[in-house]
Scaffold this motif. Structure first.
Motif, PDB file in Angstrom:
ATOM      1  N   ARG A   1      36.143 -73.365  51.126  1.00 46.48           N
ATOM      2  CA  ARG A   1      35.200 -72.274  51.250  1.00 46.48           C
ATOM      3  C   ARG A   1      35.422 -71.621  52.610  1.00 46.48           C
ATOM      4  O   ARG A   1      35.395 -72.294  53.645  1.00 46.48           O
ATOM      5  N   VAL A   2      35.641 -70.314  52.607  1.00 49.86           N
ATOM      6  CA  VAL A   2      35.994 -69.592  53.823  1.00 49.86           C
ATOM      7  C   VAL A   2      35.020 -68.442  54.027  1.00 49.86           C
ATOM      8  O   VAL A   2      34.847 -67.594  53.143  1.00 49.86           O
ATOM      9  N   ALA A   3      34.383 -68.417  55.182  1.00 48.97           N
ATOM     10  CA  ALA A   3      33.516 -67.298  55.565  1.00 48.97           C
ATOM     11  C   ALA A   3      34.309 -66.363  56.454  1.00 48.97           C
ATOM     12  O   ALA A   3      34.858 -66.784  57.484  1.00 48.97           O
ATOM     13  N   ILE A   4      34.394 -65.119  56.061  1.00 49.78           N
ATOM     14  CA  ILE A   4      35.171 -64.127  56.800  1.00 49.78           C
ATOM     15  C   ILE A   4      34.202 -63.159  57.461  1.00 49.78           C
ATOM     16  O   ILE A   4      33.460 -62.438  56.773  1.00 49.78           O
ATOM     17  N   VAL A   5      34.199 -63.158  58.769  1.00 51.48           N
ATOM     18  CA  VAL A   5      33.265 -62.334  59.538  1.00 51.48           C
ATOM     19  C   VAL A   5      33.942 -60.995  59.833  1.00 51.48           C
ATOM     20  O   VAL A   5      34.855 -60.906  60.635  1.00 51.48           O
ATOM     21  N   GLY A   6      33.475 -59.962  59.151  1.00 52.10           N
ATOM     22  CA  GLY A   6      34.040 -58.627  59.342  1.00 52.10           C
ATOM     23  C   GLY A   6      34.652 -58.095  58.070  1.00 52.10           C
ATOM     24  O   GLY A   6      35.525 -58.743  57.469  1.00 52.10           O
ATOM     25  N   GLY A   7      34.215 -56.901  57.661  1.00 52.77           N
ATOM     26  CA  GLY A   7      34.701 -56.300  56.427  1.00 52.77           C
ATOM     27  C   GLY A   7      35.556 -55.077  56.663  1.00 52.77           C
ATOM     28  O   GLY A   7      35.461 -54.092  55.919  1.00 52.77           O
ATOM     29  N   GLY A   8      36.421 -55.124  57.683  1.00 52.26           N
ATOM     30  CA  GLY A   8      37.372 -54.050  57.927  1.00 52.26           C
ATOM     31  C   GLY A   8      38.710 -54.357  57.283  1.00 52.26           C
ATOM     32  O   GLY A   8      38.814 -55.202  56.379  1.00 52.26           O
ATOM     33  N   ALA A   9      39.765 -53.690  57.754  1.00 56.52           N
ATOM     34  CA  ALA A   9      41.085 -53.843  57.130  1.00 56.52           C
ATOM     35  C   ALA A   9      41.563 -55.283  57.153  1.00 56.52           C
ATOM     36  O   ALA A   9      42.014 -55.825  56.133  1.00 56.52           O
ATOM     37  N   ILE A  10      41.481 -55.954  58.306  1.00 56.87           N
ATOM     38  CA  ILE A  10      42.001 -57.308  58.415  1.00 56.87           C
ATOM     39  C   ILE A  10      41.111 -58.294  57.668  1.00 56.87           C
ATOM     40  O   ILE A  10      41.609 -59.194  56.974  1.00 56.87           O
ATOM     41  N   GLY A  11      39.794 -58.146  57.787  1.00 58.25           N
ATOM     42  CA  GLY A  11      38.891 -59.047  57.087  1.00 58.25           C
ATOM     43  C   GLY A  11      39.035 -58.952  55.577  1.00 58.25           C
ATOM     44  O   GLY A  11      39.119 -59.975  54.874  1.00 58.25           O
ATOM     45  N   LEU A  12      39.071 -57.730  55.047  1.00 59.79           N
ATOM     46  CA  LEU A  12      39.192 -57.561  53.599  1.00 59.79           C
ATOM     47  C   LEU A  12      40.552 -58.029  53.097  1.00 59.79           C
ATOM     48  O   LEU A  12      40.645 -58.686  52.052  1.00 59.79           O
ATOM     49  N   ALA A  13      41.608 -57.696  53.827  1.00 60.19           N
ATOM     50  CA  ALA A  13      42.943 -58.123  53.414  1.00 60.19           C
ATOM     51  C   ALA A  13      43.041 -59.645  53.404  1.00 60.19           C
ATOM     52  O   ALA A  13      43.613 -60.252  52.484  1.00 60.19           O
ATOM     53  N   SER A  14      42.473 -60.290  54.427  1.00 64.37           N
ATOM     54  CA  SER A  14      42.504 -61.748  54.497  1.00 64.37           C
ATOM     55  C   SER A  14      41.708 -62.364  53.351  1.00 64.37           C
ATOM     56  O   SER A  14      42.130 -63.369  52.749  1.00 64.37           O
TER      57      SER A  14
ATOM     58  N   LEU B   1      31.404 -61.353  55.266  1.00 64.16           N
ATOM     59  CA  LEU B   1      30.113 -61.036  55.883  1.00 64.16           C
ATOM     60  C   LEU B   1      30.284 -59.773  56.718  1.00 64.16           C
ATOM     61  O   LEU B   1      30.941 -59.780  57.763  1.00 64.16           O
ATOM     62  N   GLU B   2      29.715 -58.685  56.255  1.00 64.22           N
ATOM     63  CA  GLU B   2      29.837 -57.390  56.909  1.00 64.22           C
ATOM     64  C   GLU B   2      28.494 -56.992  57.509  1.00 64.22           C
ATOM     65  O   GLU B   2      27.473 -56.991  56.831  1.00 64.22           O
ATOM     66  N   ALA B   3      28.512 -56.645  58.801  1.00 61.38           N
ATOM     67  CA  ALA B   3      27.272 -56.318  59.500  1.00 61.38           C
ATOM     68  C   ALA B   3      26.642 -55.023  59.001  1.00 61.38           C
ATOM     69  O   ALA B   3      25.421 -54.878  59.005  1.00 61.38           O
TER      70      ALA B   3
ATOM     71  N   VAL C   1      36.872 -67.177  59.466  1.00 60.97           N
ATOM     72  CA  VAL C   1      37.855 -66.224  59.996  1.00 60.97           C
ATOM     73  C   VAL C   1      37.074 -65.144  60.726  1.00 60.97           C
ATOM     74  O   VAL C   1      36.193 -64.509  60.142  1.00 60.97           O
ATOM     75  N   LEU C   2      37.401 -64.932  61.997  1.00 60.50           N
ATOM     76  CA  LEU C   2      36.728 -63.900  62.776  1.00 60.50           C
ATOM     77  C   LEU C   2      37.619 -62.667  62.811  1.00 60.50           C
ATOM     78  O   LEU C   2      38.695 -62.678  63.404  1.00 60.50           O
ATOM     79  N   ALA C   3      37.151 -61.603  62.163  1.00 63.11           N
ATOM     80  CA  ALA C   3      37.909 -60.356  62.058  1.00 63.11           C
ATOM     81  C   ALA C   3      36.950 -59.175  62.149  1.00 63.11           C
ATOM     82  O   ALA C   3      37.062 -58.213  61.390  1.00 63.11           O
ATOM     83  N   ALA C   4      36.016 -59.258  63.088  1.00 64.84           N
ATOM     84  CA  ALA C   4      34.956 -58.249  63.191  1.00 64.84           C
ATOM     85  C   ALA C   4      35.269 -57.159  64.213  1.00 64.84           C
ATOM     86  O   ALA C   4      34.361 -56.545  64.765  1.00 64.84           O
ATOM     87  N   GLY C   5      36.545 -56.910  64.469  1.00 65.51           N
ATOM     88  CA  GLY C   5      36.911 -55.820  65.361  1.00 65.51           C
ATOM     89  C   GLY C   5      36.414 -56.038  66.775  1.00 65.51           C
ATOM     90  O   GLY C   5      36.224 -57.170  67.237  1.00 65.51           O
ATOM     91  N   TRP C   6      36.183 -54.941  67.483  1.00 60.39           N
ATOM     92  CA  TRP C   6      35.784 -55.050  68.886  1.00 60.39           C
ATOM     93  C   TRP C   6      34.425 -55.735  69.032  1.00 60.39           C
ATOM     94  O   TRP C   6      34.141 -56.366  70.059  1.00 60.39           O
ATOM     95  N   GLN C   7      33.596 -55.658  68.001  1.00 64.99           N
ATOM     96  CA  GLN C   7      32.277 -56.272  68.080  1.00 64.99           C
ATOM     97  C   GLN C   7      32.322 -57.795  67.983  1.00 64.99           C
ATOM     98  O   GLN C   7      31.303 -58.467  68.173  1.00 64.99           O
TER      99      GLN C   7
END
Length: 378
Positions: free
Chosen positions: A10-23, A37-39, A212-218
């Motif tokens: 089970r993987v929680a991916i923090v950030g729904g941008g290009a890298i988060g969605l692709a991952s 998980l998209e803010a 996976v932390l992929a939430a961009g600059w934030q």
């Protein structure tokens, strides 16, 4: 409880941008149980929506002096895009606009000549495919280029995609693989627990085997738990689009502006304001950007403005991605793609998948603990 079936983590991916969605997509295809998980109120927004959607491995590698490791990563990612575009087209609600028609970098005046010399030297150094064109040949590739043209570099392998169609396609593809996307779900803590991690925020808590932390600059807001995230730097960009009064044969990547054709518009970008993260549009800057675009392609002087907007890129102090395992256990980092999130998404996603599944390591050039004080060359 955290799943003990590590063959299907089970993987929680923090950030729904290009890298988060692709991952999320590649992990779901590999059998992982993914939750994005998209803010914000929608995934696939932010820097992805604001970008130009260019797949300019050749130009970026030659222009940025980013070193062999970046060029290799970008080359690998570009090689994946034909397959990715075909697969994602099945999930797209509107055409992805994917094409590999090359990019053209025209130079104007004596400054342009020196710039083209530098692009050529870097391209030769890093083994990037290119063509050096004189002014006449450049006008054959892209009719209508402006006065003072001295020549151009053409990177025939480069391409582009409609970034605003890409986000929804990735979301649909993730869901088709059984993945979940939660919006309005800002993350404030990522904490180690016995069998994995606890990811929490105002909307609740999620237990997972990995995060996976992929939430961009934030992502830097999570630096208390993930120390490497403090290295993230916001880089604001202001952009505009105009009516498609001229046909672009491919991306145009000049020294002062870029032009990219999208359905019903030509995108003009972009300012680069390091440290800024506001969404304020500054008319003086966008006017200067439009003036630069009109000098490149004078036909744009007759084009009506369609839209003006801002975005914030996820930068790092050395301009390279942060890609690898965090010192925070069971946390993998996919940060700092800067203005190349769309280009780098396939390769970064595959590396993130392999890190999560313990199948390989990332290139040390992108290691989270590298010295982030100068360009990593080599």
């Amino acid at each position: 409880m955290v799943s003990k079936r590590l063959s299907s983590p089970r993987v929680a991916i923090v950030g729904g941008g290009a890298i988060g969605l692709a991952s999320a997509w590649v992990l779901a295809r590999a059998g992982a149980q993914v939750t994005v998980l998209e803010a914000g109120p929608m995934a696939g927004q932010g820097a992805l929506t604001a970008s130009g959607g260019m797949l300019a491995q050749g130009f970026e590698g030659a222009n940025e002096d980013a070193g062999r490791a970046f060029v290799a990563l970008a080359e690998r990612s570009l090689s994946l895009w034909d397959d990715w575009a075909e697969r994602l087209a099945r999930h797209a609600a509107s055409p992805l606009g994917y094409r590999r028609s090359g990019s053209l970098s025209p130079g104007f005046g004596s400054r342009g000549e020196a710039w083209l010399d530098r692009l050529e030297a870097n391209a030769a150094l890093y083994g990037i495919g290119f063509e050096r064109l004189d002014a006449a040949a450049a006008r054959t590739v892209q009719p209508g280029l402006g006065e003072g043209l001295v020549g151009a570099m053409r990177f025939p392998g480069d391409g582009e995609i409609d970034n605003r169609a890409l986000g929804p396609a990735l979301i649909a593809a993730i869901r088709a693989e059984g993945g979940e996307i939660r919006t309005n779900w800002p993350v404030t803590r990522i904490e180690r627990i016995p069998l994995g991690v606890m990811v929490s925020g105002p909307a609740g808590r999620i237990e997972a085997n990995h995060a996976v932390l992929a939430a961009g600059w934030q992502s830097r807001d999570l630096s208390e738990d993930v120390p490497e995230a403090r290295c993230m730097v916001p880089v604001k960009g202001q952009m505009l689009s105009v009516a498609p009064v001229a046909e672009l044969t491919g991306c145009i990547r000049a020294a002062d502006a870029y032009l990219s054709a999208k359905p019903g518009r030509i995108v003009i970008g972009a300012t680069s304001e390091t440290g800024a993260s506001d969404d304020r549009i500054e008319p003086d800057l966008t006017a200067a950007l439009q003036e630069a675009a009109e000098a490149i392609l004078p036909a744009l002087k007759d084009a009506a403005t369609v839209e003006i907007w801002t975005g914030v890129r996820p930068g790092t102090s050395d301009g390279l991605p942060i890609l690898g395992r965090s010192v925070a256990e069971r946390v993998t980092l996919g940060l700092g793609a800067f203005r190349n999130g769309v280009l780098l998404a396939p390769a970064m996603a595959e590396i993130i998948r392999d890190l999560v599944l313990d199948q390989r390591e990332a290139d040390p050039a992108f290691a989270p603990d590298r010295p982030l004080t100068a360009l990593t060359q080599g």
